[in-house]
Design an enzyme around this catalytic site. Structure first.
Site, PDB file in Angstrom:
ATOM      1  N   ASP A 169       4.857 -13.588 -27.089  1.00  0.00           N
ATOM      2  CA  ASP A 169       3.812 -14.146 -28.107  1.00  0.00           C
ATOM      3  C   ASP A 169       2.955 -14.945 -27.367  1.00  0.00           C
ATOM      4  O   ASP A 169       1.778 -15.200 -27.890  1.00  0.00           O
ATOM      5  CB  ASP A 169       4.763 -14.914 -29.263  1.00  0.00           C
ATOM      6  N   ASN A 170       2.949 -15.316 -26.160  1.00  0.00           N
ATOM      7  CA  ASN A 170       2.168 -16.059 -25.268  1.00  0.00           C
ATOM      8  C   ASN A 170       1.137 -15.111 -24.369  1.00  0.00           C
ATOM      9  O   ASN A 170       0.516 -15.628 -23.517  1.00  0.00           O
ATOM     10  CB  ASN A 170       2.782 -17.304 -24.597  1.00  0.00           C
ATOM     11  N   ARG A 230      -1.928 -10.722 -29.067  1.00  0.00           N
ATOM     12  CA  ARG A 230      -0.837 -10.926 -28.293  1.00  0.00           C
ATOM     13  C   ARG A 230       0.164  -9.493 -28.113  1.00  0.00           C
ATOM     14  O   ARG A 230       0.227  -8.751 -28.867  1.00  0.00           O
ATOM     15  CB  ARG A 230      -0.017 -12.091 -28.656  1.00  0.00           C
TER      16      ARG A 230
END
Length: 477
Positions: A242-243, A173
Site C-alpha cells: 500500500d506504500n 498504489r
C-alpha cells in the site's frame, strides 16, 4: 485550474468526505517553487486555510480512497485513506495534471481505530524527506504546504497536530488493485487501469495489450526507483504494497533514513523487528511487491505478459544500479573486473562502518597517482586494510586517463555532499516543536542544492555524531 479528480468520479473507489478543520492552525512552510510550477498563486492565509481543512478551493470535492495492502508480508484487506483526502487535481501551466492530497485531514470511513490526524513530527519529516529526494533526482511525491496546530494529538504521548499537503501526478498504489481483486470486485480493475492510461500514458491502448504495457512500465519504474535508493543510501522503512506507487514514486514517508555508517543490513524502522525492510532487502522486496500486483492484475493481463514483465525487473534494477555506481566512482567505461572492485569496497566499508555519503564525496579527491587524501583517511578506522583496494582503484583510474579535474566535477555531480541524516531532521523537528522553523528553513535550503559546495553549511555534511544512533524511528514516525 482546480478540477475534481477524475478518480473521485468512481463512487465505488472510496467515499466523498470533507476534511475536519484543525484547531487554531498556523502556517509553517510553503513550497513556493513547486506552487509556482503548478500555477497556484495563493496568499499565506489561503494556504493555511486549505491545508488546515478550513476552506477548499473552487472545484475541489475531497475524496477518501479505499485500498488494501500486504503489510510486513501479511495481507490487510481494507486500509484506505484513513487520515488523508484526495482534494482534487490541478492542471499545471505545462498541461500536466497533479493530485493534491491532504494528509492529517481527520477521520474517514477508513480510519479504523485511528484519529485521522497527523502530528508535527511526522508531517515535517515527510516534508523534509520528499524535498530532499526530489533534489537528489529521485522520483517522489512533493510537499506543497505544512501547517501546525495547537490541537492535541495522541500517539505515544500528546503531540501538536499538523497537516501536510502533498502533490504527485498520481497517488495510485499497488494496494488499490489488490483491494478490488481480493474483495471480489475485480470488474473495477480495468477502470483503474484506463484511468492511469488516460491521465499518465495516453499513448497506450485501453485494452489487454495496453494494460500489459502499463504493467511493464510499472516494473521498470519500480526497479529504477529502488536502484536509485540503493545508490544514494536511502532506506524507506515500510515497503508495504500500500506504500508502493504505480508511477514509481517514493510514497508515504515514515521511518525512513539515510545510511550514516555503511551497514548493508541496516534497519531504519524500529518496528521492523525481523528486518524485512532492511537496506539490503529493498531490491528483493520490490520484486515481491510487484508479484503481488501481478496477481491482482491476472484477470486482465495474460500470465505470459506478466511473467515477461517481471522477468525484466532484476536486469533493469542491476543495470541502473551498476551505471549509478560507475558514475559514483568516476568511471566512464566498464571493465569486467569492476563488480569485484565494487564488492571489495563495500566489504571494507561494512567492516569499518565507513560513513556512506562522506566516503563517496571525498573519494573524488583521490587522484590516479599520489597519496590518499587525509580527509578520506579520516573516515577509516584501519587505513592499512585499504592499501590494496586504493592501489587497484588508482590503477583503474589511470587506465581511463581522464583529466583529474573533470573526474572530480563528475563525481561531485552525482555524490551528494548533503543528505537528510536523521539527526538533522530531528534537530529541525525539535526546534519546530518550540515554535522555531528557522532550522527547517535552513535545512531545506541546504538540501535544495545537495551536490554543491556550501562552505557555510559544512556542519550539515559531517558524519553523524554518536548520539544520532539513539534516535528511535518507528512506523508512528
Amino acid at each position: 485550474m482546480i478540477l475534481n479528480n477524475l478518480y473521485a468520479t468512481f463512487d465505488w473507489a472510496g467515499r466523498r468526505v470533507d476534511p475536519t478543520p484543525l484547531q487554531e492552525p498556523h502556517l509553517l512552510l510553503v513550497n513556493h517553487a513547486l506552487a509556482e510550477s503548478l500555477g497556484m498563486a495563493l496568499s499565506d492565509r489561503q494556504w493555511c486555510d486549505l491545508t488546515s481543512g478550513s476552506r477548499l478551493l473552487p472545484g475541489m470535492e475531497p475524496f477518501a480512497q479505499v485500498y488494501a495492502g500486504h503489510q510486513f508480508g501479511g495481507f490487510s484487506p481494507r486500509l484506505g485513506d484513513g487520515r488523508a483526502l484526495l482534494l482534487g487535481e490541478v492542471v499545471a501551466p505545462d498541461g500536466r495534471r497533479w493530485d493534491l492530497h491532504l494528509k492529517g485531514a481527520g477521520k474517514t470511513p477508513y480510519s479504523r481505530f485511528g484519529d485521522g490526524r497527523a502530528v508535527l513530527r511526522s508531517s515535517l519529516r515527510e516534508y523534509l524527506a520528499s524535498e530532499a529526494l526530489h533534489h537528489l533526482g529521485i522520483p517522489t511525491t512533493r510537499a506543497l504546504c505544512l501547517v501546525g496546530s495547537r490541537e492535541p494529538v495522541y500517539r505515544e504521548q500528546v503531540e501538536p497536530g499538523a497537516a501536510v499537503l502533498r502533490a504527485a501526478q498520481s497517488h495510485l498504489r499497488f494496494g488499490h488493485f489488490e483491494y478490488f481483486y481480493y474483495s471480489g470486485e475485480a470488474e473495477h480493475i480495468p477502470a483503474l487501469l484506463d484511468y492511469l492510461i488516460q491521465t499518465q500514458w495516453p499513448e497506450l491502448s485501453q485494452d489487454q495489450a495496453g494494460y500489459a504495457a502499463l504493467f511493464e512500465r510499472v516494473v521498470q519504474r519500480t526497479a529504477e526507483l529502488i536502484a536509485r535508493w540503493q545508490a544514494v543510501g536511502f532506506c524507506h522503512g515500510v515497503m508495504n504494497t500500500d506504500n508502493m506507487s504505480m508511477l514509481g514514486l517514493t510514497l508515504d514517508y515514515g521511518p525512513y533514513g539515510f545510511l550514516d555508517a555503511y551497514d548493508p543490513g541496516h534497519i531504519c524502522n524500529h518496528s521492523d523487528h525481523g528486518g524485512r525492510y532492511a537496506y539490503d532487502q529493498q531490491p528483493a522486496v520490490g520484486l515481491w511487491n510487484l508479484q503481488r500486483l501481478a496477481q491482482a492484475l491476472s484477470g486482465v493481463i495474460e500470465l505470459e505478459s506478466l511473467q515477461q514483465a517481471l522477468g525484466q525487473y532484476e536486469h533493469r534494477l542491476m543495470s541502473t544500479y551498476s551505471e549509478l555506481m560507475r558514475q559514483k566512482l568516476g568511471l566512464e567505461a566498464w571493465e569486467e573486473e569492476d563488480p569485484a572492485l565494487f564488492r571489495d569496497m563495500f566489504t571494507l566499508m561494512a567492516a569499518q562502518r565507513v560513513d556512506y555519503s562522506c566516503w563517496f564525496r571525498r573519494l573524488a579527491l583521490l587522484a590516479p597517482a599520489g597519496p590518499v587524501p587525509e580527509s578520506l583517511l579520516a573516515l577509516l578506522s584501519d587505513a592499512g586494510a585499504w592499501t590494496g583496494w586504493f592501489g587497484r582503484y588508482q590503477a583503474r583510474l589511470a587506465r581511463e586517463g581522464r583529466d583529474h579535474g573533470d573526474k572530480v566535477a563528475q563525481m561531485n555531480a552525482v555524490n551528494p555532499k548533503y543528505v537528510l541524516r536523521n539527526h538533522l531532521a530531528q534537530q529541525a523537528i525539535e526546534r519546530a516543536g518550540q515554535g522555531d522553523m528557522g532550522e527547517a528553513d535552513r535545512l531545506l535550503m541546504v538540501l535544495a542544492q545537495p551536490f554543491d559546495e556550501q562552505p557555510e553549511f559544512d556542519d550539515y555534511a559531517a558524519p553523524a555524531p554518536d548520539w544520532a544512533g539513539q534516535i528511535c524511528v518507528s512506523c508512528s514516525s
